[in-house]
Scaffold this motif. Structure first.
Motif, mmCIF file in Angstrom:
data_model
loop_
_atom_site.group_PDB
_atom_site.id
_atom_site.type_symbol
_atom_site.label_atom_id
_atom_site.label_comp_id
_atom_site.label_asym_id
_atom_site.label_seq_id
_atom_site.Cartn_x
_atom_site.Cartn_y
_atom_site.Cartn_z
ATOM 1 N N LEU A 16 77.043 96.457 -2.580
ATOM 2 C CA LEU A 16 76.243 97.026 -1.505
ATOM 3 C C LEU A 16 74.947 96.242 -1.362
ATOM 4 O O LEU A 16 74.538 95.520 -2.265
ATOM 5 C CB LEU A 16 75.923 98.497 -1.814
ATOM 6 N N ILE A 17 74.303 96.376 -0.223
ATOM 7 C CA ILE A 17 73.003 95.738 -0.029
ATOM 8 C C ILE A 17 72.013 96.792 0.450
ATOM 9 O O ILE A 17 72.396 97.851 0.958
ATOM 10 C CB ILE A 17 73.067 94.585 0.996
ATOM 11 N N GLY A 18 70.736 96.494 0.274
ATOM 12 C CA GLY A 18 69.694 97.376 0.771
ATOM 13 C C GLY A 18 69.296 96.961 2.177
ATOM 14 O O GLY A 18 69.994 97.194 3.142
ATOM 15 N N ILE A 19 68.168 96.303 2.285
ATOM 16 C CA ILE A 19 67.709 95.747 3.557
ATOM 17 C C ILE A 19 67.797 94.230 3.457
ATOM 18 O O ILE A 19 67.082 93.624 2.658
ATOM 19 C CB ILE A 19 66.268 96.195 3.882
ATOM 20 N N GLU A 93 76.631 97.591 -7.379
ATOM 21 C CA GLU A 93 78.084 97.667 -7.450
ATOM 22 C C GLU A 93 78.581 99.091 -7.236
ATOM 23 O O GLU A 93 77.924 100.052 -7.638
ATOM 24 C CB GLU A 93 78.584 97.161 -8.816
ATOM 25 N N ILE A 94 79.744 99.199 -6.634
ATOM 26 C CA ILE A 94 80.405 100.496 -6.483
ATOM 27 C C ILE A 94 81.904 100.298 -6.628
ATOM 28 O O ILE A 94 82.473 99.354 -6.074
ATOM 29 C CB ILE A 94 80.052 101.155 -5.127
ATOM 30 N N HIS A 95 82.548 101.154 -7.417
ATOM 31 C CA HIS A 95 84.001 101.090 -7.564
ATOM 32 C C HIS A 95 84.671 101.393 -6.228
ATOM 33 O O HIS A 95 84.158 102.173 -5.415
ATOM 34 C CB HIS A 95 84.472 102.085 -8.619
ATOM 35 N N ASN A 173 83.702 90.720 -1.083
ATOM 36 C CA ASN A 173 83.475 92.122 -1.457
ATOM 37 C C ASN A 173 82.048 92.576 -1.188
ATOM 38 O O ASN A 173 81.590 93.571 -1.742
ATOM 39 C CB ASN A 173 83.828 92.347 -2.929
ATOM 40 N N LEU A 174 81.321 91.836 -0.321
ATOM 41 C CA LEU A 174 79.929 92.180 -0.011
ATOM 42 C C LEU A 174 79.879 93.001 1.269
ATOM 43 O O LEU A 174 80.234 92.529 2.354
ATOM 44 C CB LEU A 174 79.090 90.900 0.151
ATOM 45 N N LEU A 175 79.438 94.250 1.147
ATOM 46 C CA LEU A 175 79.310 95.135 2.290
ATOM 47 C C LEU A 175 77.976 94.915 3.001
ATOM 48 O O LEU A 175 77.107 94.208 2.497
ATOM 49 C CB LEU A 175 79.447 96.594 1.844
ATOM 50 N N SER A 176 77.817 95.542 4.157
ATOM 51 C CA SER A 176 76.635 95.292 4.994
ATOM 52 C C SER A 176 75.611 96.410 4.951
ATOM 53 O O SER A 176 74.595 96.341 5.638
ATOM 54 C CB SER A 176 77.069 95.095 6.460
ATOM 55 N N HIS A 177 75.875 97.451 4.144
ATOM 56 C CA HIS A 177 74.966 98.595 4.096
ATOM 57 C C HIS A 177 74.771 99.046 2.652
ATOM 58 O O HIS A 177 75.375 98.498 1.733
ATOM 59 C CB HIS A 177 75.518 99.758 4.931
ATOM 60 N N SER A 178 73.944 100.053 2.481
ATOM 61 C CA SER A 178 73.712 100.613 1.149
ATOM 62 C C SER A 178 74.662 101.766 0.859
ATOM 63 O O SER A 178 74.473 102.508 -0.101
ATOM 64 C CB SER A 178 72.260 101.094 1.019
ATOM 65 N N MET A 186 86.613 97.730 6.096
ATOM 66 C CA MET A 186 87.804 97.201 6.765
ATOM 67 C C MET A 186 87.655 95.716 7.107
ATOM 68 O O MET A 186 88.614 94.942 7.037
ATOM 69 C CB MET A 186 88.054 98.026 8.026
ATOM 70 N N LYS A 187 86.432 95.299 7.469
ATOM 71 C CA LYS A 187 86.196 93.902 7.862
ATOM 72 C C LYS A 187 86.379 92.928 6.709
ATOM 73 O O LYS A 187 86.562 91.726 6.941
ATOM 74 C CB LYS A 187 84.779 93.758 8.434
ATOM 75 N N LEU A 188 86.330 93.410 5.477
ATOM 76 C CA LEU A 188 86.461 92.532 4.311
ATOM 77 C C LEU A 188 87.914 92.221 3.967
ATOM 78 O O LEU A 188 88.178 91.418 3.081
ATOM 79 C CB LEU A 188 85.779 93.174 3.094
ATOM 80 N N ALA A 189 88.841 92.858 4.652
ATOM 81 C CA ALA A 189 90.264 92.694 4.319
ATOM 82 C C ALA A 189 90.764 91.319 4.736
ATOM 83 O O ALA A 189 90.429 90.811 5.811
ATOM 84 C CB ALA A 189 91.085 93.776 5.000
#
Length: 311
Positions: A16-19, A93-95, A173-178, A186-189
């Motif tokens: 996850l990311i913050g800002i 990180e998040i499972h 595996n890097l998401l765009s939000h916290s 879905m976009k990471l697939a």
């Protein structure tokens, strides 16, 4: 980059990311950030407390308001763990299982809030068009049954989303939000995600249908108000809808703005997308209790009476 196999969902993790671009400022953001979550929680708990403890508030309108407060609480609590984890403890990180669970609850409470707003629009229509029959049309049992029916419908609607995500294989595996959102994961697939796209659109369409129902309800409300002879009575009738109109705008304006940015303004900075999504999750739970406490004199009187009792 090698694919992240989804056969062992316990091993798969997302970041996850913050800002974006403000990672060094996270320590300073973490100072006021807990209050951004604490205030909505406190405000909605106050609303629920007074509706539960005051017999004069045991009416259909306030039952719908309690449903809205529960949806707001759920929306805040769903994103709370990962957001505070990032800003307070720098846990990024998040499972995958936890991520899919979080996105289920975020989307569930989002569509639930839209459903409650549409049901409340019908409540306002009955109040204005059938004032003498209001208590017989919207009985407490019917309101409770409506709440159970809407919740069941939304659970069935959103439940497939995490299972559709679980079947995918992921490359980055890097998401765009916290926090985790279906469209973001879905976009990471790197496998075929067309089923996710189609079903995600259908789930989002339910909130648009709720909006259309709200608009239709207010067209009927305006028609009923124009049939009232006295301008003063017309104003009084419309004034009963102000709180609900504000709640609808508070919910739909950030949501529609975030959706338009995502589809038509992809060139803007990632921070803009993140801030718009954060506003959508944080502003309705924060503002709804304030709007209803200020504009609904029954609740305002109870709150003021408790906080500032007359000697």
């Amino acid at each position: 980059m090698s694919p992240l196999n989804n056969t062992n969902i316990e091993v798969l993790r997302f970041l996850l990311i913050g800002i974006p671009g403000r990672e060094k400022s996270h320590i300073w953001i973490s100072i006021p950030f807990p209050s951004v979550y604490l205030l909505p929680l406190l405000g909605n708990f106050i609303v629920l407390f007074f509706i539960k403890t005051e017999p004069s508030l045991h009416e259909p309108m306030y039952y719908f308001l309690s449903m809205l407060s529960i949806a707001d609480l759920g929306l805040s609590l769903s994103s709370l763990p990962t957001t505070l984890g990032i800003f307070l403890f720098r846990v990024y990180e998040i499972h995958a299982a936890a991520c899919f669970t979080q996105e289920f609850f975020i989307h569930l409470f989002t569509v639930t809030e839209a459903s409650v707003l549409s049901a409340t629009a019908f409540d306002r229509y009955v109040t204005i068009h059938y004032p003498l029959r209001y208590s017989t049309i919207l009985t407490s049992s019917r309101v409770i049954k409506t709440g159970v029916l809407l919740t069941s419908k939304n659970v069935v609607l959103i439940l497939p989303l995490p299972f559709l995500l679980q079947r995918l294989t992921y490359c980055p595996n890097l998401l765009s939000h916290s926090y985790c959102l279906h469209q973001d994961v879905m976009k990471l697939a790197c496998s075929d995600n067309r089923a996710n796209v189609v079903y995600g659109f259908c789930a989002a369409l339910s909130t648009i249908l709720d909006l259309l129902f709200i608009i239709f309800s207010y067209i009927m409300i305006l028609k009923a108000v124009l049939g009232i002879a006295s301008p003063r009575e017309q104003f009084r009738a419309l004034n009963t809808c102000i709180s609900h109109i504000c709640a609808v705008l508070i919910f739909y304006v950030p949501m529609m703005s975030a959706a338009m940015l995502h589809h038509f303004a992809k060139h803007v900075s990632p921070m803009t997308h993140v801030l718009m999504a954060d506003i959508f999750l944080l502003v309705p739970p924060l503002m709804n209790p304030i709007v209803y406490c200020v504009k609904t004199h029954q609740i305002r009187e109870k709150v003021v009476g408790k906080l500032f009792p007359k000697s």
